[in-house]
Write a protein that holds these residues in place. Structure first.
Motif, PDB file in Angstrom:
ATOM      1  N   VAL A  62       0.822  -1.215   0.000  1.00  0.00           N
ATOM      2  CA  VAL A  62       0.000   0.000   0.000  1.00  0.00           C
ATOM      3  C   VAL A  62       0.851   1.258   0.000  1.00  0.00           C
ATOM      4  O   VAL A  62       0.424   2.309  -0.504  1.00  0.00           O
ATOM      5  N   LYS A  87      -5.245   3.771  -6.486  1.00  0.00           N
ATOM      6  CA  LYS A  87      -6.015   4.171  -5.308  1.00  0.00           C
ATOM      7  C   LYS A  87      -7.059   5.200  -5.736  1.00  0.00           C
ATOM      8  O   LYS A  87      -6.723   6.242  -6.309  1.00  0.00           O
ATOM      9  N   ILE A  93      -8.154   0.567  -2.965  1.00  0.00           N
ATOM     10  CA  ILE A  93      -7.225   0.141  -4.006  1.00  0.00           C
ATOM     11  C   ILE A  93      -7.945  -0.814  -4.946  1.00  0.00           C
ATOM     12  O   ILE A  93      -8.566  -1.790  -4.515  1.00  0.00           O
ATOM     13  N   CYS A 163      -9.347  -7.549  -6.443  1.00  0.00           N
ATOM     14  CA  CYS A 163      -8.241  -6.936  -5.718  1.00  0.00           C
ATOM     15  C   CYS A 163      -8.602  -6.844  -4.237  1.00  0.00           C
ATOM     16  O   CYS A 163      -9.736  -6.500  -3.888  1.00  0.00           O
ATOM     17  N   VAL A 165      -6.594  -6.396   0.019  1.00  0.00           N
ATOM     18  CA  VAL A 165      -5.387  -6.042   0.767  1.00  0.00           C
ATOM     19  C   VAL A 165      -5.374  -6.798   2.087  1.00  0.00           C
ATOM     20  O   VAL A 165      -6.392  -6.869   2.780  1.00  0.00           O
ATOM     21  N   VAL A 170      -0.931  -5.850  -1.275  1.00  0.00           N
ATOM     22  CA  VAL A 170      -1.988  -5.784  -2.284  1.00  0.00           C
ATOM     23  C   VAL A 170      -1.943  -7.057  -3.130  1.00  0.00           C
ATOM     24  O   VAL A 170      -0.905  -7.392  -3.714  1.00  0.00           O
TER      25      VAL A 170
END
Length: 428
Positions: A62, A87, A93, A163, A165, A170
């Motif tokens: 990140v 972002k 993200i 996607c 995190v 990520v």
């Protein structure tokens, strides 16, 4: 335990006085193994679909996307794909295929379309015909829209990539409907590091190498320390280099497709001049990092074997990510296949930001010495790959210290076989 399945609890077993690590996991077997999965172009094509287009893949931290509109591109040859990671204005993200929806031009690139890039923007604009896309992928602008036939802009946003995190890492997944969310995929052995403060270690030293070997052949080098007395003889104490000397890891662990190896260690081991570079003595930094590092929070999952004195734990996240945590800093490896017998090796060291010039030098020396250590492993790869491709031998005995080598190849084959069975069932 299946390739993807796992129980609610992670098995934590100390090595018994009799028996072995491998025998704790009877599904692995103890017989010779085949490395045909590392030399077969046909297996590689299946592995691309079964593994790299279905598993969660780490592509960034990140910190690489610090503000609204920060983006980077990632070239992932094994998936025949380029991805934009960005972002958005809400701080989320997101990831998208790096393809303009008009004529298929690559959307984000600078001088050379196959080179990765990064930056900050308010929107993405195609170089070819000027179509513009917002940070959430929506199509915002079309040149001369009246020239098109019933064009509905809402249907032509960027193609999304799953996607998510975890603890600042990520991940993406090319499966349009991933079978597990990221946390389920990682499982309890890895998510035991939820509270480890990776975000404090932001001073990075990156390097990339292109290797003439299958990606698993290099990954195998960091899954066992049986090779250390022979290959890294300059970096270990004299007594370890003696014939029949024992050099063992302290703890092995497996959870679903992921693996862990943890070792004892202390910087005092490196104080003898005969196995230390002069620059290490001068800077008090080297193979295991700076001899002084900030006190870092001891996560519950960091030393699951309870090793004392603890030195390193290597968390190996299937398929191609390794995070090696030392005292107060960490090292990350990624193996990106580029063909059945080549891959791109990415690595970086991450430290607490240096507060003095001396600390910066300590970090740089540690990075150089570690790179040298990795290059010694890399120097074996071409010979290993070449000999495997002679295809004369197909059964190789593995010892107990090579349990994780056995596991990685079994899991890769299992995922491919699962994929093959699913597609055969569909055909029927």
């Amino acid at each position: 335990m299946t390739a993807r399945g796992r129980g609610c609890q992670v098995r934590k077993w100390p090595k018994p006085s009799e028996g072995s690590w491998t025998e704790h996991y009877p599904e692995l077997g103890t017989g010779p193994v085949s490395f045909r999965d590392s030399i077969s172009p046909e297996f590689y094509e299946l592995e691309r679909e079964a593994v790299f287009k279905r598993a969660w893949l780490n592509v960034a931290r990140v910190e690489e996307l610090p503000r609204t509109g920060s983006y980077l591109t990632k070239e992932i040859e094994v998936a025949k794909s380029s991805v934009i990671v960005v972002k958005d204005r809400d701080g989320r993200i997101r990831a998208f295929h790096n393809i303009c929806r008009h004529r298929g031009n690559k959307l984000v690139w600078n001088d050379f379309p196959n080179d990765e890039t990064r930056g900050t923007c308010r929107q993405f604009t195609c170089k070819y015909h000027g179509w513009r896309y917002g940070l959430t992928g929506e199509l915002n602008f079309v040149q001369q829209p009246g020239e098109f036939f019933d064009l509905d802009r809402s249907e032509y946003g960027l193609a999304p990539v799953a996607c998510d995190v975890w603890n600042g890492f990520v991940f993406i997944n090319f499966d349009p409907e991933p079978r597990q969310n990221l946390r389920e995929f990682l499982g309890p052995m890895i998510t035991a590091l939820d509270d480890y403060p990776f975000e404090l270690m932001t001073e990075r030293y990156d390097f990339v190498a292109h290797n003439d070997s299958n990606w698993k052949v290099f990954a195998d080098a960091f899954q066992e320390y049986y090779h250390v007395p022979s290959l890294h003889s300059q970096q270990i104490p004299t007594e370890v280099r003696q014939p029949d000397a024992t050099f063992e890891c302290g703890h092995f662990q497996i959870d679903g497709p992921h693996r862990l190896v943890s070792t004892a260690g202390t910087r005092r081991w490196l104080l003898a001049p005969e196995f230390m570079y002069p620059v290490e003595r001068a800077t008090r930094s080297g193979l295991v990092g700076p001899w002084r590092t900030p006190e870092t929070h001891q996560s519950e999952g960091l030393n699951p074997g309870g090793i004392e004195p603890w030195g390193i734990t290597n968390f190996q996240i299937f398929p191609n990510l390794e995070i090696l945590i030392y005292h107060g800093w960490y090292l990350l490896y990624r193996y990106w296949p580029t063909s059945h017998n080549t891959h791109r090796f990415e690595a970086y060291n991450a430290f607490h930001p240096a507060a003095t010039v001396r600390e910066r030098v300590e970090h740089e020396v540690a990075s150089v010495v570690l790179k040298e250590f990795a290059l010694q492993d890399a120097g074996m790869l071409g010979g290993t790959q070449a000999a495997l491709e002679y295809d004369v031998v197909d059964e190789y005995p593995l010892n107990d210290q090579e349990i994780l080598v056995r596991h990685l190849h079994k899991v890769s084959v299992d995922w491919v076989e699962d994929y093959r069975r699913e597609h055969e069932a569909v055909k029927v």
